[in-house]
Motif scaffolding. Sequence first.
Motif, PDB file in Angstrom:
ATOM      1  N   VAL A   1      10.792   8.041   7.926  1.00 32.71           N
ATOM      2  CA  VAL A   1      10.957   6.610   8.094  1.00 32.71           C
ATOM      3  C   VAL A   1       9.601   5.905   8.200  1.00 32.71           C
ATOM      4  CG1 VAL A   1      12.216   4.810   9.366  1.00 32.71           C
ATOM      5  CG2 VAL A   1      13.096   7.127   9.346  1.00 32.71           C
ATOM      6  N   GLY A   2       8.543   6.597   8.010  1.00 41.37           N
ATOM      7  CA  GLY A   2       7.214   5.983   8.046  1.00 41.37           C
ATOM      8  C   GLY A   2       6.943   5.321   9.362  1.00 41.37           C
ATOM      9  N   THR A   3       6.701   4.031   9.312  1.00 43.09           N
ATOM     10  CA  THR A   3       6.385   3.260  10.509  1.00 43.09           C
ATOM     11  C   THR A   3       7.549   2.340  10.839  1.00 43.09           C
ATOM     12  OG1 THR A   3       4.047   3.301   9.955  1.00 43.09           O
ATOM     13  CG2 THR A   3       4.749   1.651  11.524  1.00 43.09           C
TER      14      THR A   3
ATOM     15  N   GLY B   1       0.802  -1.214   0.000  1.00 44.21           N
ATOM     16  CA  GLY B   1       0.000   0.000   0.000  1.00 44.21           C
ATOM     17  C   GLY B   1       0.834   1.261   0.000  1.00 44.21           C
ATOM     18  N   LEU B   2       0.369   2.253   0.781  1.00 41.04           N
ATOM     19  CA  LEU B   2       1.059   3.539   0.846  1.00 41.04           C
ATOM     20  C   LEU B   2       2.339   3.488   1.672  1.00 41.04           C
ATOM     21  CD1 LEU B   2      -2.010   5.938   1.325  1.00 41.04           C
ATOM     22  CD2 LEU B   2      -0.675   5.554  -0.762  1.00 41.04           C
ATOM     23  N   PHE B   3       2.578   2.371   2.365  1.00 43.95           N
ATOM     24  CA  PHE B   3       3.781   2.261   3.174  1.00 43.95           C
ATOM     25  C   PHE B   3       5.042   2.211   2.317  1.00 43.95           C
ATOM     26  CE2 PHE B   3       0.546   0.822   6.059  1.00 43.95           C
ATOM     27  CZ  PHE B   3       0.973   1.239   7.299  1.00 43.95           C
ATOM     28  N   GLY B   4       4.976   1.543   1.176  1.00 42.26           N
ATOM     29  CA  GLY B   4       6.169   1.321   0.374  1.00 42.26           C
ATOM     30  C   GLY B   4       6.948   0.123   0.895  1.00 42.26           C
ATOM     31  N   LEU B   5       7.996  -0.251   0.181  1.00 40.47           N
ATOM     32  CA  LEU B   5       8.792  -1.408   0.572  1.00 40.47           C
ATOM     33  C   LEU B   5       9.644  -1.084   1.797  1.00 40.47           C
ATOM     34  CD1 LEU B   5       9.920  -2.673  -2.937  1.00 40.47           C
ATOM     35  CD2 LEU B   5       8.089  -3.580  -1.487  1.00 40.47           C
ATOM     36  N   PRO B   6       9.756  -2.014   2.745  1.00 44.80           N
ATOM     37  CA  PRO B   6      10.504  -1.753   3.974  1.00 44.80           C
ATOM     38  C   PRO B   6      11.984  -2.050   3.835  1.00 44.80           C
ATOM     39  CG  PRO B   6       9.488  -3.891   4.120  1.00 44.80           C
ATOM     40  CD  PRO B   6       9.073  -3.316   2.785  1.00 44.80           C
ATOM     41  N   THR B   7      12.734  -1.569   4.806  1.00 48.45           N
ATOM     42  CA  THR B   7      14.139  -1.920   4.952  1.00 48.45           C
ATOM     43  C   THR B   7      14.361  -2.402   6.385  1.00 48.45           C
ATOM     44  OG1 THR B   7      14.724   0.358   5.552  1.00 48.45           O
ATOM     45  CG2 THR B   7      14.914  -0.261   3.217  1.00 48.45           C
ATOM     46  N   LEU B   8      15.452  -3.136   6.579  1.00 47.65           N
ATOM     47  CA  LEU B   8      15.725  -3.725   7.889  1.00 47.65           C
ATOM     48  C   LEU B   8      17.102  -3.306   8.365  1.00 47.65           C
ATOM     49  CD1 LEU B   8      14.788  -5.734  10.116  1.00 47.65           C
ATOM     50  CD2 LEU B   8      15.946  -7.526   8.808  1.00 47.65           C
ATOM     51  N   ALA B   9      17.180  -2.886   9.628  1.00 47.45           N
ATOM     52  CA  ALA B   9      18.447  -2.559  10.265  1.00 47.45           C
ATOM     53  C   ALA B   9      18.440  -3.187  11.649  1.00 47.45           C
ATOM     54  CB  ALA B   9      18.659  -1.050  10.357  1.00 47.45           C
ATOM     55  N   GLY B  10      19.287  -4.172  11.857  1.00 44.23           N
ATOM     56  CA  GLY B  10      19.273  -4.880  13.134  1.00 44.23           C
ATOM     57  C   GLY B  10      17.988  -5.665  13.269  1.00 44.23           C
ATOM     58  N   ASP B  11      17.147  -5.282  14.237  1.00 47.85           N
ATOM     59  CA  ASP B  11      15.831  -5.889  14.404  1.00 47.85           C
ATOM     60  C   ASP B  11      14.714  -4.882  14.165  1.00 47.85           C
ATOM     61  OD1 ASP B  11      16.485  -8.550  14.985  1.00 47.85           O
ATOM     62  OD2 ASP B  11      17.010  -8.038  17.039  1.00 47.85           O
ATOM     63  N   SER B  12      15.016  -3.742  13.548  1.00 49.60           N
ATOM     64  CA  SER B  12      14.028  -2.692  13.307  1.00 49.60           C
ATOM     65  C   SER B  12      13.631  -2.665  11.834  1.00 49.60           C
ATOM     66  CB  SER B  12      14.588  -1.324  13.718  1.00 49.60           C
ATOM     67  OG  SER B  12      14.851  -1.289  15.102  1.00 49.60           O
ATOM     68  N   LEU B  13      12.329  -2.824  11.576  1.00 51.35           N
ATOM     69  CA  LEU B  13      11.797  -2.755  10.222  1.00 51.35           C
ATOM     70  C   LEU B  13      11.218  -1.367  10.006  1.00 51.35           C
ATOM     71  CD1 LEU B  13      11.360  -4.798   7.825  1.00 51.35           C
ATOM     72  CD2 LEU B  13       8.990  -4.936   8.618  1.00 51.35           C
ATOM     73  N   THR B  14      11.644  -0.691   8.946  1.00 54.71           N
ATOM     74  CA  THR B  14      11.195   0.678   8.718  1.00 54.71           C
ATOM     75  C   THR B  14      10.621   0.826   7.319  1.00 54.71           C
ATOM     76  OG1 THR B  14      13.403   1.369   7.968  1.00 54.71           O
ATOM     77  CG2 THR B  14      12.905   1.616  10.314  1.00 54.71           C
ATOM     78  N   PHE B  15       9.592   1.658   7.207  1.00 55.58           N
ATOM     79  CA  PHE B  15       8.967   1.978   5.934  1.00 55.58           C
ATOM     80  C   PHE B  15       9.197   3.458   5.630  1.00 55.58           C
ATOM     81  CE2 PHE B  15       6.748  -1.571   7.727  1.00 55.58           C
ATOM     82  CZ  PHE B  15       6.468  -2.406   6.658  1.00 55.58           C
ATOM     83  N   THR B  16       9.330   3.777   4.353  1.00 56.83           N
ATOM     84  CA  THR B  16       9.567   5.162   3.950  1.00 56.83           C
ATOM     85  C   THR B  16       8.548   5.569   2.885  1.00 56.83           C
ATOM     86  OG1 THR B  16      11.198   4.406   2.331  1.00 56.83           O
ATOM     87  CG2 THR B  16      12.021   5.076   4.504  1.00 56.83           C
ATOM     88  N   PRO B  17       7.307   5.865   3.287  1.00 61.03           N
ATOM     89  CA  PRO B  17       6.290   6.255   2.314  1.00 61.03           C
ATOM     90  C   PRO B  17       6.637   7.571   1.633  1.00 61.03           C
ATOM     91  CG  PRO B  17       5.492   6.623   4.538  1.00 61.03           C
ATOM     92  CD  PRO B  17       6.795   5.883   4.667  1.00 61.03           C
TER      93      PRO B  17
ATOM     94  N   ASN C   1      -5.976   6.399   4.194  1.00 63.12           N
ATOM     95  CA  ASN C   1      -5.578   5.310   5.083  1.00 63.12           C
ATOM     96  C   ASN C   1      -4.908   4.197   4.303  1.00 63.12           C
ATOM     97  OD1 ASN C   1      -7.746   3.068   4.492  1.00 63.12           O
ATOM     98  ND2 ASN C   1      -8.855   5.009   4.605  1.00 63.12           N
ATOM     99  N   SER C   2      -4.135   3.398   5.032  1.00 54.70           N
ATOM    100  CA  SER C   2      -3.456   2.245   4.460  1.00 54.70           C
ATOM    101  C   SER C   2      -3.176   1.254   5.581  1.00 54.70           C
ATOM    102  CB  SER C   2      -2.144   2.662   3.782  1.00 54.70           C
ATOM    103  OG  SER C   2      -1.595   1.598   3.036  1.00 54.70           O
ATOM    104  N   THR C   3      -3.222  -0.034   5.261  1.00 55.87           N
ATOM    105  CA  THR C   3      -3.006  -1.090   6.246  1.00 55.87           C
ATOM    106  C   THR C   3      -2.037  -2.124   5.675  1.00 55.87           C
ATOM    107  OG1 THR C   3      -5.235  -0.802   7.153  1.00 55.87           O
ATOM    108  CG2 THR C   3      -4.120  -2.881   7.634  1.00 55.87           C
ATOM    109  N   ILE C   4      -1.174  -2.629   6.527  1.00 55.71           N
ATOM    110  CA  ILE C   4      -0.214  -3.645   6.101  1.00 55.71           C
ATOM    111  C   ILE C   4      -0.131  -4.729   7.164  1.00 55.71           C
ATOM    112  CG2 ILE C   4       1.810  -2.537   7.151  1.00 55.71           C
ATOM    113  CD1 ILE C   4       3.394  -3.418   4.656  1.00 55.71           C
ATOM    114  N   ASN C   5       0.185  -5.953   6.726  1.00 53.61           N
ATOM    115  CA  ASN C   5       0.396  -7.081   7.637  1.00 53.61           C
ATOM    116  C   ASN C   5       1.842  -7.538   7.548  1.00 53.61           C
ATOM    117  OD1 ASN C   5      -2.293  -7.924   8.823  1.00 53.61           O
ATOM    118  ND2 ASN C   5      -2.816  -7.810   6.654  1.00 53.61           N
TER     119      ASN C   5
END
Length: 236
Positions: free
Chosen positions: A200-202, A45-61, A77-81
Amino acid sequence: MRVKFKQAVWSLALAASVASPAAQAAIQRLVGTNVTYQYDDAVVGLFGLPTLAGDSLTFTPTNFKALSSDGQFTNVNSTINVQIFAHTGYTFPGVTVQESGDYYLIGSDAQVAVGGQIRAYDLLNPLPTSAHITDPIVATAPLTTTTTLSNFGTTNWQADAMVNLPTAWSAGGINLTIENILIAFTANQGSAAMIEKKFVGTAIVITPVPEAETYAMMLAGLGLVGWMAGRRRQFV
């Protein structure tokens, strides 16, 4: 023969065009230090593809925003699982979702809001009747700072949510649903409002902890150290 051949070619082309988007979609796995994330890249959705650093997943909409002017109400609105699995020897006692961005308000009637919720459930017991743990996404400060065209500027905002998880849920992993809502509202002509999720989105922050067996080994080691210290005092 030529007609049948052309029909066959067009049928294959149509099938390829229909199947192409589905073929491009795939379940992605990102392996962190102590946990692994899994998600469907076709429904980000609007989140975009995530990236991972350590144990933190981040989105950059890049286009997750709500805009309003001259008496409009806008709801975006946008929802992701995301599925989260602990590595061997670790659990995760909680998940924290952090968001940030900026907004502007022009006019005393202009308003913006950020909301939504996070929802977690145990992948070993995913039935609707099973336990689901939720927490609302809430801004850490009121979104009320106004600006003007002559002295224009945007204001940063932050919001977060957190769920505490039963230890047993780490055995099979969890599903985390993140629902994000941005609202912009104006009542009068000449007013404007905008809110955007951008920094960094969510971010999903996991804190892995050792399992009970590891704690037992640590306690046994401390007990051995204490016993040796006691023995040493006896010989002093």
